[in-house]
Design an enzyme around this catalytic site. Structure first.
Site, PDB file in Angstrom:
ATOM      1  N   GLU A   1       0.857  -1.179   0.000  1.00 26.41           N
ATOM      2  CA  GLU A   1       0.000   0.000   0.000  1.00 26.41           C
ATOM      3  C   GLU A   1       0.904   1.244   0.000  1.00 26.41           C
ATOM      4  O   GLU A   1       1.141   1.793  -1.046  1.00 26.41           O
ATOM      5  CB  GLU A   1      -0.965  -0.018   1.187  1.00 26.41           C
ATOM      6  CG  GLU A   1      -1.961   1.124   1.128  1.00 26.41           C
ATOM      7  CD  GLU A   1      -3.255   0.827   1.862  1.00 26.41           C
ATOM      8  OE1 GLU A   1      -3.425  -0.274   2.386  1.00 26.41           O
ATOM      9  OE2 GLU A   1      -4.109   1.734   1.899  1.00 26.41           O
TER      10      GLU A   1
ATOM     11  N   GLU B   1      -2.050   0.511  13.397  1.00 23.98           N
ATOM     12  CA  GLU B   1      -3.185   0.966  12.586  1.00 23.98           C
ATOM     13  C   GLU B   1      -4.495   0.846  13.366  1.00 23.98           C
ATOM     14  O   GLU B   1      -5.367   1.698  13.276  1.00 23.98           O
ATOM     15  CB  GLU B   1      -3.264   0.114  11.313  1.00 23.98           C
ATOM     16  CG  GLU B   1      -4.419   0.444  10.390  1.00 23.98           C
ATOM     17  CD  GLU B   1      -4.363  -0.352   9.101  1.00 23.98           C
ATOM     18  OE1 GLU B   1      -3.743  -1.446   9.095  1.00 23.98           O
ATOM     19  OE2 GLU B   1      -4.927   0.113   8.095  1.00 23.98           O
TER      20      GLU B   1
HETATM   21  C1  RAM Z   1      -6.395   2.254   4.498  1.00 22.92           C
HETATM   22  C2  RAM Z   1      -5.165   3.048   4.639  1.00 22.92           C
HETATM   23  C3  RAM Z   1      -5.323   4.399   5.243  1.00 22.92           C
HETATM   24  C4  RAM Z   1      -6.725   4.863   5.349  1.00 22.92           C
HETATM   25  C5  RAM Z   1      -7.587   4.344   4.234  1.00 22.92           C
HETATM   26  C6  RAM Z   1      -9.023   4.765   4.299  1.00 22.92           C
HETATM   27  O1  RAM Z   1      -6.200   1.270   3.529  1.00 22.92           O
HETATM   28  O2  RAM Z   1      -4.224   2.297   5.332  1.00 22.92           O
HETATM   29  O3  RAM Z   1      -4.688   4.519   6.474  1.00 22.92           O
HETATM   30  O4  RAM Z   1      -6.720   6.268   5.317  1.00 22.92           O
HETATM   31  O5  RAM Z   1      -7.540   2.960   4.144  1.00 22.92           O
END
Ligand code: RAM
Length: 976
Positions: free
Chosen positions: A512, A793
């Site tokens: 990503e 996260e």
């Molecule tokens: C995830 C990303 C990011 C977020 C979006 C909506 O895949 O890691 O942190 O902002 O989605």
């Protein structure tokens, strides 16, 4: 400290050109020349300044003839001056000097430095007239883009035995390109190398690597702009007509490698083959320039690097190396001629930021033998970067494999499920040489652990982790008495280091690593306290602008990428408005607004067009709501409309700053309309028993925002959406929700950044502290107590009961939830600028001690150094504050007895540098001029009421009681 020694007088330091120290190769025609100020005397403020620019240092000396002289300027607030002299010429070093006049007695004081222009200047555009145009004309380049031919590579480089079995992920070997050329007769007075790549480059001159930029030229939307870097290579040139060699390796990088989470297809994003563009300019003693440029005369083949990819990793086969290929005298007769793809220079721009650099090396904490030939190394810190490994005697064709992971599973093996398709695997194939040092150059990984396969023994001194990130100068530090909070600050900082890699990414490990706008928006206030991010975000805001959709919308990620929904979500796209505003406030550089204003206006107009009743319910793009919030979701329209109001308001403020009054009025009207719609549609008010509107207190009005979630109230309060008299009721409800959750937080990415600042602003610093100290999930300390060294996260990325959460989205290095870092500086230590201040001209120092015994913060602002340190000993609190020249501060001394306050051991008496401003709950407030102040005051925590409004009328008696003894904190002098 306050003695009038000459050394302690007002003096400029920290000179910057466009927010960088001695930048080489700028293309901005009107750069900002800025400086900071220091003085050890109180009230030693500047009265004015003068900037002079010349081609030679002697032009700036007395009697010299500068190219440009700003003349005496009397703006005492200025932290810099835009260059407005004769057009700057390309490829030229300019020297400049600032002279600062003190407001009080004393002589002016000066400091000097230089900047240098790049190969081509951008057209001289007055940004106030035409803000959108900041591209160079592209004239002046002679170099062509060159590459290898894929076909000859297939023929020349049929896989060797052993290689065929390797997984190259469909990637091709990295081309190497070289050009031997004669030096110029006589001595070279100056040599500059201007380099770019469609892909990544590493370039060498006569066997020495040029510069220290990693992953250059950095990631931009290569359809819109491609950066180049400038290097001073004077010392590397061999004089006198002998042979010299330029030699480069290019790799796929973001140009033609795997990017984001879409499967890679050749050319899916930008191109299919990496290409090099370089010009070497050799200037002789008479100023004549000889150029060596990339063209068909270069020779090419493939070399050691068999594939290199940001996500997949890098493979070096030593059997392919041609020793001496980068040195003069090497015979390249059997290499192929380079293929010229084109000579398009239109998209080239000088990189406005510092490159990614290798900034730290971490030695192993442990090396564990898992089984024969397999070791796992723990570097003790999750980071973005790569491993450097020394290997002795690797047999011909023998392999060493390096895999990377952020965490281990319960068997002590790497846990890689959360990397998704990112192989993050580096490979070394030996050729029997006695020693080698393996360090990939065109990839990076997010990891704490590396698994090394293929070595019978692995000694700790043979392996290090190398941290890579955009080299934003560190500007802030924070410390406090609670080791957990100190570690939290470290985790936040490492999250920043790991995710500012050319663009601000969400995460460094999985497939990503994208420039998600909301993540950057919520984290920016923290990031900008930790580091000087002005140049980094100058660059990224260009990416944000390049990414805009045809109808003016900001996107969700920048650079924009195929496969990610373009149209921006609430809170994501709004970053295009919020970020420039915050940068303007932090760095006092209106160009952040000048460049952004057209995009800001277009964005709010786009939402308005789709939502004429001013409730943002018709989505312009996707909706991520309060992303990853563990509790009841906040209604989407609440989140969206709150952001709509906020963006409209900030657009109005930006227009105001730039003097576009009609635009400002129009957007203030729009913002007021959206706020009214928010209140009508989402806010329910029940008057208190006495029926009095706006009564504040336990029996007063109650108020509900649709959804009744923490984030709903946080947005409404942080963005000032409610009529002032209703804010206390909203704050009370927020506090109830926080209390009933533990106290705890159930917000996602959008709410999290606001929680502590909003609670604190509404008198509930106690609750903010409770959230900070909470250890069960969701909380910041829960991951820390389970081994985290970076912010996760998810609040519960791993729990003892459930183990790892959904591997598809479970990064252990995502900075969004780390946006609490801002409150550590602003709240806990108390170092902040006032709401109406830009560039730290007016400070508010308002510590929230909670039950900590000390906290301190130091911040290198655009105006100079700000420090705050407070400490409690017994029933006394001491507070030491440094206010830079040109700034003032409102200092809220936490105290349970305002009469006990002393400054430098004396009863504070109103004077030239200090005045008493009033008392508030638990504090006495003073306004001070620049300088260092040392307060002490009685402070008995149990008796400390919550922080409330300041009562300016409640002046202290002029003759307070007996003085409390002063004492210097143990580290007090460290904070100067
Ligand atoms: C995830 C990303 C990011 C977020 C979006 C909506 O895949 O890691 O942190 O902002 O989605």
């Amino acid at each position: 400290m306050s003695g009038p020694s000459a050394a302690g007088r007002l003096r400029p330091y920290g000179l910057r050109c466009d927010h960088r120290v001695t930048p080489l190769g700028i293309d901005e025609p009107g750069p900002l020349l800025s400086w900071r100020l220091a003085s050890d005397r109180r009230g030693d403020d500047p009265a004015g300044h003068r900037v002079r620019v010349g081609r030679r240092p002697e032009d700036l000396a007395a009697g010299g003839e500068p190219l440009w002289d700003s003349g005496p300027l009397t703006d005492s607030r200025a932290v810099g001056v835009r260059y407005t002299g004769p057009a700057l010429e390309p490829r030229t070093r300019y020297h400049w000097q600032v002279t600062v006049d003190p407001a009080g007695p004393g002589a002016p004081s000066a400091a000097g430095t230089w900047f240098e222009t790049g190969l081509v200047m951008a057209p001289a555009v007055d940004p106030a007239v035409d803000p959108a145009v900041d591209r160079p004309a592209g004239d002046g380049w002679r170099a062509s883009w060159i590459t290898h031919d894929p076909d000859p590579i297939e023929v020349m480089d049929a896989p060797t035995e052993g290689e065929a079995a390797l997984d190259h992920h469909g990637l091709t070997p990295c081309p190497v390109l070289r050009r031997a050329f004669p030096g110029i007769p006589g001595a070279v007075s100056r040599a500059r190398l201007y380099v770019s790549a469609r892909g990544l480059y590493e370039i060498r001159l006569n066997g020495t690597r040029v510069g220290d930029a990693e992953l250059a030229p950095g990631w931009t939307d290569y359809h819109h702009r491609i950066q180049y870097q400038t290097y001073d290579v004077t010392e590397l040139i061999r004089d006198g007509g002998g042979e010299n060699v330029l030699a480069a390796t290019v790799a796929d990088g973001w140009w033609s490698g795997f990017v984001g989470f879409e499967p890679r297809r050749a050319g899916a994003h930008y191109g299919s083959t990496p290409q090099l563009l370089a010009e070497l300019h050799l200037v002789d003693a008479d100023g004549r320039t000889t150029r060596v440029v990339t063209d068909h005369t270069w020779r090419t083949r493939t070399g050691t690097v068999r594939h290199a990819d940001l996500l997949m990793g890098e493979c070096h086969d030593l059997r392919r190396s041609a020793d001496g290929w980068d040195l003069p005298g090497f015979d390249d007769a059997d290499w192929s001629p380079a293929r010229v793809t084109d000579a398009d220079h239109r998209l080239l721009v000088a990189a406005p930021d510092e490159p990614v650099r290798a900034t730290a090396e971490l030695t192993p904490r442990t090396v564990t033998r898992l089984r024969d030939g397999v070791h796992v190394v723990d570097f003790g810190q999750n980071l973005a970067g790569r491993v450097r490994l020394r290997v002795d005697g690797l047999a011909h064709g023998a392999r060493v494999t390096l895999r990377h992971a952020e965490v281990l599973d319960e068997d002590g093996e790497l846990y890689t499920a959360n990397l998704r398709t990112a192989a993050a695997t580096d490979l070394l194939i030996g050729d029997g040489r006695a020693h080698t040092v393996f360090e990939p150059r065109f990839t990076y990984h997010g990891f704490r652990y590396a698994e090394v396969t293929g070595l019978a023994e692995l000694a700790a001194p043979d392996i290090v982790a190398v941290a890579l990130h955009s080299d934003t100068p560190w500007a802030g530090s924070f410390d406090c008495s609670d080791p957990d909070i100190r570690r939290l600050h470290d985790c936040v900082t490492w999250g920043q280091r790991s995710n500012f890699v050319s663009v601000p990414t969400d995460c460094p490990q999985r497939d990503e690593r994208l420039g998600w706008l909301a993540d950057a928006q919520v984290f920016l206030p923290t990031a900008a306290l930790n580091a000087d991010v002005a140049a980094f975000f100058t660059k990224w805001l260009r990416d944000v602008d390049d990414a805009r959709t045809p109808d003016g919308g900001f996107t969700n990620v920048a650079p924009r990428l195929v496969g990610v929904a373009d149209e921006g979500a609430p809170g994501w796209a709004d970053a295009g408005v919020i970020i420039p505003w915050h940068l303007y406030r932090t760095y006092d550089d209106p160009r952040f607004l000048v460049r952004a204003l057209p995009g800001m206006c277009a964005w709010v107009e786009l939402i308005r067009r789709h939502n004429p009743d001013l409730v943002w319910r018709h989505r312009v793009g996707p909706h991520f709501s309060d992303w990853l919030a563990p509790g009841t979701p906040t209604p989407r329209e609440v989140v969206a409309t709150a952001y709509f109001a906020h963006s409209a308001h900030l657009t109005a403020r930006a227009a105001e700053v730039l003097g576009h009054h009609d635009l400002a009025r129009e957007h203030h009207r729009l913002a007021a309309g959206v706020r009214a719609a928010f209140n009508d549609r989402f806010v329910t008010r029940t008057p208190g028993p006495d029926g009095q509107d706006g009564q504040d207190g336990p029996d007063g009005d109650s108020l509900r925002i649709d959804g009744d979630t923490q984030t709903g109230y946080l947005l409404a309060l942080a963005f000032h959406l409610l009529p002032g008299e209703q804010a206390p009721a909203a704050a009370r409800r927020l506090a109830e929700l926080v209390e009933s959750a533990g106290p705890g937080l159930v917000t996602g990415f959008l709410g999290v950044a606001l929680a502590a600042p909003v609670l604190d602003a509404h008198g509930r610093a106690d609750l903010a502290h409770a959230l900070l100290r909470r250890t069960e999930a969701p909380s910041w300390l829960f991951p820390l107590h389970h081994g985290a060294t970076t912010i996760w996260e998810r609040w519960d990325g791993w729990t003892p009961d459930a183990g790892f959460r959904a591997p598809a989205m479970n990064s252990f290095n995502h900075y969004a939830l780390g946006s609490i870092g801002e409150w550590l500086y602003r709240g806990v230590a108390g170092l902040d600028q006032s709401a109406d201040s830009t560039g730290y001209r007016h400070l508010t120092v308002r510590p929230a001690p909670g039950d900590l015994t000390h906290a301190s913060a130091r911040y290198e602002s655009v105006r100079g150094t700000v420090t705050v340190r407070w400490e409690r000993r017994g029933d006394t609190l001491s507070l030491r504050v440094r206010v830079p020249p040109g700034a003032t501060a409102e200092i809220h001394v936490p105290t349970t007895d305002p009469r006990s306050v002393r400054e430098s051991g004396e009863v504070p008496v109103d004077g030239a540098h200090l005045t008493f401003a009033g008392t508030g709950p638990g504090r006495a407030v003073y306004r001070v001029a620049s300088g260092v102040y040392r307060f002490t005051a009685a402070y008995v925590p149990a008796g400390t009421p919550e922080r409330g409004p300041l009562h300016r009328a409640a002046a202290l008696p002029r003759t307070p009681g007996p003085a409390t003894p002063t004492h210097a904190g143990p580290h007090e002098e460290d904070m100067t």
